[in-house]
Scaffold this active site. Structure first.
Site, PDB file in Angstrom:
ATOM      1  N   PHE A 168      -4.057  -7.312   5.254  1.00 17.38           N
ATOM      2  CA  PHE A 168      -4.704  -6.292   4.415  1.00 17.38           C
ATOM      3  C   PHE A 168      -3.956  -6.221   3.078  1.00 17.38           C
ATOM      4  CE2 PHE A 168      -5.005  -4.938   8.887  1.00 17.38           C
ATOM      5  CZ  PHE A 168      -6.381  -4.926   9.052  1.00 17.38           C
TER       6      PHE A 168
ATOM      7  N   CYS B 296      -1.497   5.001   7.283  1.00 14.52           N
ATOM      8  CA  CYS B 296      -1.688   5.994   6.215  1.00 14.52           C
ATOM      9  C   CYS B 296      -2.664   7.081   6.665  1.00 14.52           C
ATOM     10  CB  CYS B 296      -2.186   5.320   4.935  1.00 14.52           C
ATOM     11  SG  CYS B 296      -3.789   4.521   5.108  1.00 14.52           S
TER      12      CYS B 296
ATOM     13  N   ARG C 129       7.643  -1.186  -0.097  1.00 13.78           N
ATOM     14  CA  ARG C 129       7.608  -2.553  -0.630  1.00 13.78           C
ATOM     15  C   ARG C 129       9.024  -3.020  -0.980  1.00 13.78           C
ATOM     16  NH1 ARG C 129       2.372  -0.926  -2.882  1.00 13.78           N
ATOM     17  NH2 ARG C 129       3.279   0.017  -4.757  1.00 13.78           N
TER      18      ARG C 129
ATOM     19  N   ASP D 139      -6.866 -10.924   3.115  1.00 15.31           N
ATOM     20  CA  ASP D 139      -7.703  -9.760   2.823  1.00 15.31           C
ATOM     21  C   ASP D 139      -9.165 -10.209   2.819  1.00 15.31           C
ATOM     22  OD1 ASP D 139      -6.931  -6.817   1.479  1.00 15.31           O
ATOM     23  OD2 ASP D 139      -8.971  -7.481   1.013  1.00 15.31           O
TER      24      ASP D 139
END
Length: 395
Positions: A227, A339, A211, A249
């Site tokens: 997302f 991830c 981030r 989202d």
């Protein structure tokens, strides 16, 4: 008499390299009658003592190593591990001004099947293995000793526990019930965390470094944050001077939280939009309408939970990144992540290269990302490296 397991000949090699997993097919015989989560001594086929491990009769990972030393697995053991983990993170906490961080990252911190995140004065635990469950009291006592002012909350409400023969659990283990939101701070940004019902233990702490690194790409740019969950990347984009940020989202509560987070930080809400949308459909709509962005951030949930799902995951990552590239302005930046632990970095890079070909765009990799520094990877346990990402320039 304590229980013991003896390994198939040759299977001691991984333990001599200090890898903490013992698979069912690697066990020659079991002595005694160990029950779910019991601590067993591990011996080579020749009778050489190797480790102390937690036994899990229902799991493919039949035993997980607690220690390669001859020591008791008790409250003192957990106190030592917690203190080591905290000491390793001290400089990270100070550097980022963190009031939320990962304290224990499972096997990578020598505590297999245990995840502990700290949000202010709340410790949130996930006990994912039979051994972790069996040692619940010792762990709890150790946490109370090392963090006497903290409340402890359990978020073991995850399906992976079924593989270990365990039921899902959630609730207060010690101290206060968490409020609906706990505000943490990272890198000067305030973020509301829902400990009781948020994703994982409440927030994606593992993306903190990514981030912060994303801010250099957004000044004066239009940004689509896909997302978005509670808007983490979107907050950094606003801080980094983006001209417009759309957070997309499918969860309205997450979007409401994202908006509250933007307000909490005093950001200009006229530059932010919170869009309830299916990202796959939204990208296709933008492509059809010719809507373009300078930066697209693609941080989807895990697409592959098992090897059987890997091929489908590859198709999903390729499709979504191809669409992202097609709605980028020439010279635009794609910040994209996976991830899925089973998705190796080289494979992810190849998928992105294929996506660029299908998108009809030229793409260059300009930066690599991985999980934040409080999510270490032990040298003996490469599986601890699961989060990978790239900054890609798209022409």
């Amino acid at each position: 008499m304590s229980s013991a397991i003896y390994l198939v000949k040759g299977r001691e090699k991984s333990l001599l390299r200090r890898h903490p997993w013992i698979f069912s097919r690697g066990i020659q015989k079991v002595e005694g009658n160990p029950e779910l989560g019991d601590t067993v001594d591990v011996f080579s086929n020749q009778g050489q003592w190797l480790a102390k491990a937690a036994y899990s009769p229902q799991s493919q990972i039949r035993a997980r190593v607690w220690s390669f030393e001859k020591e008791e697995i008790n409250t003192e053991f957990f106190i030592k591990r917690l203190e080591e983990a905290q000491a390793m993170r001290e400089s990270i906490i100070v550097r980022g001004g963190l009031s939320g961080y990962r304290l224990i990252a499972g096997e990578s911190d020598g505590l297999p099947g245990i995840t502990i995140d700290r949000y202010q004065d709340f410790l949130v635990c996930q006990l994912l293995s039979a051994g972790a469950e069996a040692q619940r009291e010792s762990l709890l006592n150790a946490l109370k000793h090392v963090y006497p002012t903290c409340s402890i909350y359990e978020r073991s409400d995850v399906s992976v526990r079924k593989k270990e023969g365990l039921k899902e659990r959630q609730g207060v283990l010690h101290g206060d019930t968490p409020p609906d939101v706990v505000v943490i701070e990272e890198n000067g940004i305030k973020i509301q965390v829902d400990i009781k019902s948020g994703h994982k233990t409440g927030f994606y702490l593992d993306q903190r470094d990514s981030r912060e690194l994303s801010m250099k790409y957004v000044n004066g740019k239009t940004v689509l944050n896909c997302f978005s969950y509670t808007g983490g990347f979107g907050l950094y984009a606003l801080k980094g001077g983006a001209s417009q940020v759309i957070n997309a989202d499918v969860s309205q509560p997450a979007l409401d939280n994202a908006k509250a987070n933007a307000e909490l930080n005093g950001f200009d809400l006229s530059k932010a939009e919170f869009l309830n949308a299916d990202v796959f459909k939204l990208l296709r709509e933008y492509r059809e309408k010719g809507v373009k962005f300078d930066v697209v951030i693609m941080d989807p949930p895990k697409f592959a939970e098992s090897k059987a799902q890997l091929n489908g995951a590859c198709r999903g990552y390729k499709d979504i990144n191809m669409l992202a590239m097609q709605i980028l302005n020439p010279g635009g930046t794609l910040l994209t992540y996976s991830c899925s632990g089973l998705m190796e970095q080289n494979l992810f890079q190849k998928i992105l290269a294929d996506a660029a070909l299908d998108a009809g765009r030229r793409m260059q990799f300009i930066e690599r990302f991985s999980q934040a520094a409080d999510h270490p990877v032990d040298s003996a346990y490469p599986e601890g490296f699961y989060l990978k990402g790239f900054a890609c320039q798209v022409n």
